[in-house]
Design an enzyme around this catalytic site. Structure first.
Site, PDB file in Angstrom:
ATOM      1  N   GLU A   1       0.835  -1.197   0.000  1.00 20.99           N
ATOM      2  CA  GLU A   1       0.000   0.000   0.000  1.00 20.99           C
ATOM      3  C   GLU A   1       0.873   1.251   0.000  1.00 20.99           C
ATOM      4  O   GLU A   1       1.647   1.482   0.931  1.00 20.99           O
ATOM      5  CB  GLU A   1      -0.927   0.010   1.220  1.00 20.99           C
ATOM      6  CG  GLU A   1      -1.836   1.238   1.240  1.00 20.99           C
ATOM      7  CD  GLU A   1      -2.873   1.209   2.355  1.00 20.99           C
ATOM      8  OE1 GLU A   1      -2.802   0.310   3.218  1.00 20.99           O
ATOM      9  OE2 GLU A   1      -3.739   2.099   2.358  1.00 20.99           O
TER      10      GLU A   1
ATOM     11  N   GLU B   1     -12.426   2.729   3.712  1.00 22.42           N
ATOM     12  CA  GLU B   1     -11.596   2.877   4.905  1.00 22.42           C
ATOM     13  C   GLU B   1     -11.849   4.254   5.507  1.00 22.42           C
ATOM     14  O   GLU B   1     -11.806   5.257   4.800  1.00 22.42           O
ATOM     15  CB  GLU B   1     -10.117   2.725   4.523  1.00 22.42           C
ATOM     16  CG  GLU B   1      -9.205   2.611   5.713  1.00 22.42           C
ATOM     17  CD  GLU B   1      -7.772   2.269   5.310  1.00 22.42           C
ATOM     18  OE1 GLU B   1      -7.243   1.283   5.824  1.00 22.42           O
ATOM     19  OE2 GLU B   1      -7.194   2.997   4.479  1.00 22.42           O
TER      20      GLU B   1
END
Ligand code: MN
Length: 290
Positions: free
Chosen positions: A147, A241
């Protein structure tokens, strides 16, 4: 259709019995396909109970974590790098044991602000550890995701291009780029270009607003992002998220600098996010065909 996911911290701050039941039930009730379980402390996860719970609610699990400064595969110090690799292997075993096929996040460095730039030796340590981890992951059919996060959360991978370069250096075919719109909004000058350059290497996407609160109330250009994802034929998970001081994970919230209360109703937030993503994603796919 892409699996729609939601990060567990939208609902609960731990993976203890009550919290995980609340998180999985909440995600399933709202129609999410996937719940992302934070594994910063892998031993806090009861794998057998998690498998049962996921089955019971008919949704899948994915895992994510960030390393820390005592256990960091991108450290030039061998003992610290080794501890990082041990933590990753532990997290990978938990990922396998809960039946998940994806483990991503800041698995290539510590999650936090470094006092200086990444070193060549640290980068080499990182690449060789990821190469070994990818081999182990492959035996269980697990894909790893790197990520790209903003500069205050890692000094090694802040852009999609940097993630692609590390993946290429490992030579592994089961490591993908994990993009996050919150971080992209800070670090990528060209949102669409960043996604297009990752192309088929993009394997997991976090949808987060510029302040990590309600989607559509910040400055992230979601229509542009979804159109670019449609153009590359993105078929992987799309996971919402969001973080607020209303729900605190002692391991994660401080590392992410979650100081403010941006929402307090998890169900309303997650419901609104799912609708927002579905509408924008459908519009983008229609647009990219026309
Ligand atoms: Mn993220």
């Amino acid at each position: 259709m892409n699996p729609l996911g939601v990060h567990a911290l939208v609902f609960a701050g731990s993976w203890g019995k009550k919290d995980r039941e609340r998180a999985v039930a909440g995600a399933a009730r709202l129609g999410y396909d996937l719940i992302e379980i934070p594994l910063l402390d892998p031993k806090a996860v009861d794998a057998a109970a998690t498998v049962k719970l996921l089955e019971q609610h008919g949704i899948k699990g994915a895992t994510s974590l960030g390393l820390n400064f005592k256990a960091d595969i991108s450290s030039p110090v061998p003992t610290i790098a080794k501890r990082g690799e041990a933590l990753l292997n532990h997290a990978l075993a938990v990922t396998r044991d809960i039946g998940a096929t994806y483990m991503g996040g800041v698995i290539y460095s510590a999650l936090g602000k470094y006092p200086g730039p990444a070193t060549a030796k640290g980068r080499r340590n990182c690449v060789s550890a990821l190469r070994r981890l990818a081999k182990t992951a492959k035996q269980s059919g697990i894909t790893l995701g790197l990520e790209a996060v903003n500069r205050y959360e890692s000094n090694l991978i802040n852009t999609g291009d940097q993630a692609c370069a590390i993946i290429a250096a490992t030579g592994a075919d089961n490591i993908v780029v994990h993009l996050d719109t919150y971080h992209m909004n800070i670090e990528e000058g060209d949102l669409a270009g960043a996604i297009e350059r990752c192309g088929s290497k993009c394997g997991y996407v976090h949808i987060g607003e510029s302040h990590r609160g309600y989607l559509g109330t910040g400055t992230v250009d979601f229509p542009k992002i979804f159109r670019a994802l449609a153009r590359i034929g993105y078929g992987g998970p799309i996971t919402f998220e969001s973080f607020s001081s209303a729900v605190v994970d002692p391991n994660l919230s401080n590392a992410l600098a979650v100081w403010r209360n941006l929402w307090s109703d998890s169900d309303d937030l997650a419901d609104a996010a799912k609708r927002y993503i579905e509408v924008e994603w459908a519009a983008a796919r229609q647009n990219s065909q026309g």
